[in-house]
Design an enzyme around this catalytic site. Sequence first.
Site, short mmCIF file in Angstrom:
data_model
loop_
_atom_site.label_atom_id
_atom_site.label_comp_id
_atom_site.label_asym_id
_atom_site.label_seq_id
_atom_site.Cartn_x
_atom_site.Cartn_y
_atom_site.Cartn_z
N HIS A 43 0.83 -1.21 0.00
CA HIS A 43 0.00 0.00 0.00
C HIS A 43 0.86 1.26 0.00
O HIS A 43 2.03 1.23 0.39
CB HIS A 43 -0.89 0.05 1.25
CG HIS A 43 -1.99 -0.96 1.26
ND1 HIS A 43 -2.26 -1.74 2.35
CD2 HIS A 43 -2.91 -1.30 0.32
CE1 HIS A 43 -3.28 -2.54 2.10
NE2 HIS A 43 -3.70 -2.28 0.87
N CYS B 240 -3.32 0.90 9.43
CA CYS B 240 -4.30 -0.02 8.87
C CYS B 240 -5.24 -0.61 9.91
O CYS B 240 -6.28 -1.16 9.57
CB CYS B 240 -3.61 -1.14 8.10
SG CYS B 240 -2.76 -2.34 9.12
#
Length: 296
Positions: free
Chosen positions: A183, A280
């Site tokens: 990511h 996250c």
Amino acid sequence: MSPMASTTSSVNGVSDPKSTHGFRQFTNVIVSQIPDSFAVNPEGLSGKIDLDLAREQHHKYVQALRSAGVDVTILPAKEEFPDCVFVEDVATIVEGVALVTKPGVASRRWETERIKPILKQHGLIVAEVLDEEATIDGGDVIFTEKEILVGLSKRTNSRGFEAVKEAFPGFNVVGVPVSGPLHLTTLIGLIDEDTLCVSDESGDSMAMFKRIQQNSQRHYKCVLVHDDLAANVILINGKLLCKSAKEHPKSNVVIRKESNHALLPLDLSEIEKAVGSLTCMSLRFRKPSKIGPAKF
């Protein structure tokens, strides 16, 4: 779907995108407990997970968030969702509007159904991605409070990028091709109002930073650290959650030198084995005080 068709839908109205509060000032955070299946899910694992230690590290993470003065909602673990602790991936929240994503791994899309009613209960406007070809993980989105950075990665495609642009029309949205990690937030984090924390460990992070500078409506300074996951930080209510000196000693020295905020260092060794990080594991937002007219 026609290229001209709407790629998102919303419920109720949308709040004014103009921020009227202090930088990175939040009132609420949503997290999820860790299921037993987290330790046996083979996808992305880099070693055997000590489940007890992972839960202890997660508990300290929640304590750190609470010490920053936010109300933390803890969702129960769902065994059918091994990655449910990574709640950031299933929604992106910008100024009272929550875009429910379409995760790049199809098995995680059921997690979005769980998060929708929770977001609505907190007074957020919920928008959904209608484009069947779009994929987007919340871990690829960074809201700087002036604009939105979107990583084009293994999990987020160009159609997902377009869905973010449509969902938040009041903001400049910058697409950033992600090289190396899973990511965008693995390599780049927001460490201050005009400063990005960037890792030089893997991928071409400086090319990514230059891409942001070229397409941004503001100028960002760069703090360079030596470890990917050390670049992943959470700035919240004047405090900075970061990786501990035990796990990333060189990067921790840099962050202590460059940050003007009180540091809350944490260990995440077991959670990182499942490609986890600080950002996250939570959805952070300021609870809306009022709802304005619809703008979608």
